[in-house]
Design a protein around this motif. Sequence first.
Motif, mmCIF file in Angstrom:
data_model
loop_
_atom_site.group_PDB
_atom_site.id
_atom_site.type_symbol
_atom_site.label_atom_id
_atom_site.label_comp_id
_atom_site.label_asym_id
_atom_site.label_seq_id
_atom_site.Cartn_x
_atom_site.Cartn_y
_atom_site.Cartn_z
ATOM 1 N N PHE A 50 -18.696 -48.366 -20.358
ATOM 2 C CA PHE A 50 -20.095 -47.972 -20.284
ATOM 3 C C PHE A 50 -20.703 -48.384 -18.946
ATOM 4 C CE2 PHE A 50 -24.676 -48.776 -21.190
ATOM 5 C CZ PHE A 50 -25.040 -47.461 -21.416
ATOM 6 N N LYS A 51 -20.357 -49.571 -18.456
ATOM 7 C CA LYS A 51 -20.864 -50.005 -17.151
ATOM 8 C C LYS A 51 -20.422 -49.042 -16.053
ATOM 9 C CE LYS A 51 -20.978 -54.942 -18.346
ATOM 10 N NZ LYS A 51 -20.357 -56.261 -18.107
ATOM 11 N N ALA A 52 -19.144 -48.624 -16.104
ATOM 12 C CA ALA A 52 -18.641 -47.688 -15.099
ATOM 13 C C ALA A 52 -19.334 -46.331 -15.223
ATOM 14 C CB ALA A 52 -17.132 -47.527 -15.252
ATOM 15 N N HIS A 53 -19.588 -45.910 -16.467
ATOM 16 C CA HIS A 53 -20.286 -44.629 -16.670
ATOM 17 C C HIS A 53 -21.674 -44.669 -16.066
ATOM 18 C CE1 HIS A 53 -23.119 -41.997 -18.815
ATOM 19 N NE2 HIS A 53 -22.155 -41.120 -18.731
ATOM 20 N N GLN A 54 -22.421 -45.744 -16.296
ATOM 21 C CA GLN A 54 -23.780 -45.829 -15.776
ATOM 22 C C GLN A 54 -23.781 -45.879 -14.248
ATOM 23 O OE1 GLN A 54 -25.173 -44.703 -18.589
ATOM 24 N NE2 GLN A 54 -26.982 -45.910 -18.055
ATOM 25 N N ALA A 55 -22.801 -46.543 -13.662
ATOM 26 C CA ALA A 55 -22.698 -46.574 -12.200
ATOM 27 C C ALA A 55 -22.416 -45.170 -11.653
ATOM 28 C CB ALA A 55 -21.602 -47.539 -11.776
ATOM 29 N N ALA A 56 -21.492 -44.445 -12.304
ATOM 30 C CA ALA A 56 -21.187 -43.085 -11.867
ATOM 31 C C ALA A 56 -22.391 -42.170 -12.077
ATOM 32 C CB ALA A 56 -19.978 -42.556 -12.623
ATOM 33 N N LEU A 57 -23.113 -42.382 -13.183
ATOM 34 C CA LEU A 57 -24.296 -41.565 -13.467
ATOM 35 C C LEU A 57 -25.353 -41.741 -12.395
ATOM 36 C CD1 LEU A 57 -26.065 -39.763 -15.248
ATOM 37 C CD2 LEU A 57 -26.669 -41.796 -16.578
ATOM 38 N N PHE A 58 -25.616 -42.983 -11.998
ATOM 39 C CA PHE A 58 -26.609 -43.208 -10.949
ATOM 40 C C PHE A 58 -26.184 -42.499 -9.662
ATOM 41 C CE2 PHE A 58 -28.098 -45.405 -7.176
ATOM 42 C CZ PHE A 58 -29.464 -45.429 -7.390
ATOM 43 N N ASP A 59 -24.927 -42.686 -9.269
ATOM 44 C CA ASP A 59 -24.445 -42.051 -8.041
ATOM 45 C C ASP A 59 -24.555 -40.538 -8.133
ATOM 46 O OD1 ASP A 59 -23.853 -44.597 -7.142
ATOM 47 O OD2 ASP A 59 -21.714 -44.472 -7.656
ATOM 48 N N GLY A 60 -24.276 -39.978 -9.320
ATOM 49 C CA GLY A 60 -24.388 -38.539 -9.490
ATOM 50 C C GLY A 60 -25.820 -38.047 -9.456
ATOM 51 N N LEU A 61 -26.708 -38.746 -10.153
ATOM 52 C CA LEU A 61 -28.111 -38.343 -10.180
ATOM 53 C C LEU A 61 -28.725 -38.325 -8.786
ATOM 54 C CD1 LEU A 61 -29.414 -40.209 -13.352
ATOM 55 C CD2 LEU A 61 -29.517 -37.734 -12.970
ATOM 56 N N ARG A 62 -28.293 -39.220 -7.947
ATOM 57 C CA ARG A 62 -28.856 -39.294 -6.594
ATOM 58 C C ARG A 62 -28.446 -38.111 -5.728
ATOM 59 N NH1 ARG A 62 -33.103 -41.417 -4.953
ATOM 60 N NH2 ARG A 62 -32.201 -41.818 -2.905
ATOM 61 N N THR A 63 -27.456 -37.323 -6.173
ATOM 62 C CA THR A 63 -27.038 -36.152 -5.402
ATOM 63 C C THR A 63 -27.660 -34.867 -5.927
ATOM 64 O OG1 THR A 63 -25.038 -35.832 -6.766
ATOM 65 C CG2 THR A 63 -24.844 -37.249 -4.826
ATOM 66 N N VAL A 64 -28.488 -34.964 -6.967
ATOM 67 C CA VAL A 64 -29.150 -33.790 -7.537
ATOM 68 C C VAL A 64 -30.639 -33.876 -7.225
ATOM 69 C CG1 VAL A 64 -29.602 -32.470 -9.639
ATOM 70 C CG2 VAL A 64 -27.453 -33.728 -9.408
ATOM 71 N N PRO A 65 -31.195 -32.924 -6.483
ATOM 72 C CA PRO A 65 -32.621 -32.991 -6.150
ATOM 73 C C PRO A 65 -33.478 -32.679 -7.373
ATOM 74 C CG PRO A 65 -31.701 -30.934 -5.355
ATOM 75 C CD PRO A 65 -30.544 -31.719 -5.913
ATOM 76 N N MET A 66 -34.228 -33.654 -7.819
ATOM 77 C CA MET A 66 -35.058 -33.488 -9.013
ATOM 78 C C MET A 66 -36.533 -33.408 -8.623
ATOM 79 S SD MET A 66 -33.012 -33.702 -11.741
ATOM 80 C CE MET A 66 -31.486 -34.445 -12.337
#
Length: 278
Positions: A50-66
């Motif tokens: 879960f920790k790795a998922h949340q780290a990957a999620l943050f990195d991914g979200l930062r590449t999507v312009p919201m």
Amino acid sequence: VAATLVPGTAAAQSRDEAVQAVLDALEAAVRTGDRAAFLDTVDPGASEEFKAHQAALFDGLRTVPMSKFELVLRTDEFADLAVGLDERYTADEVFLPAVESRYRIEGVDSIDALDGFFYTFLRRDGRWRIVSHTHVEDLGLPSARNLWDYGPVARSRSAHFTVFFQPSDRERAEALLRLAEEARERLAAGFDEPLPDEIPLILPHSVDQLAEMLQATFDLTNFVAFAAVSVDRDDGWEATAPRVFAQDVNLARSRRSFQLETLHHEFIHVAAFPLAGP
């Protein structure tokens, strides 16, 4: 059957406010790019997965312009699904509510996209954090997955489409854009309702990723593409922002004419979603 709800207690209201504050912290961390603050919302006792998922999620979200990104506690849908979990964790309190994400991809979505999550929150030493998002999957309540859950994504645009993909899949993503524009031209020639100005295409890197994103309970190996939309019932009935997904293991190896037919078919779904109603 008629029933009267018991008014929420002060303790429950205080808990809800504290948990919403955790969600607000997640929102703020994504907006400001504060990775440490985002990961600080994860309980130290959470699994490494879960920790790795949340780290990957943050990195991914930062590449999507919201242009919009909101996380909202929805205890009106499920008050608390944490029955039995207090025996699993050493914590002062365990809470598992529904959480709703409303977001818009800048330049792509003209209405909200809607995702649902089932986070398990723990209160330890007076502080709430998230420990899991999978505890009620076996009940048929999986948390939403998007392509950016797996890490940074890239995107390419054409006149009417934006395709999101993992950086290693750029060549195929560019080819998909060209096919999509041609398929849209075919649709425009025979469809007498307005077409969306922008349609987002999602190119998963694997069938397993696609299965998680679609929350599929069936074999995807027999399919080539999907059109998907959620429903917003807060004020009547409204289709949310659509997505078109490629099952590209099959689609990419199909003849070109069939790929065009497939995309044309999916775009009919997208055009019809807001017209069809419940």
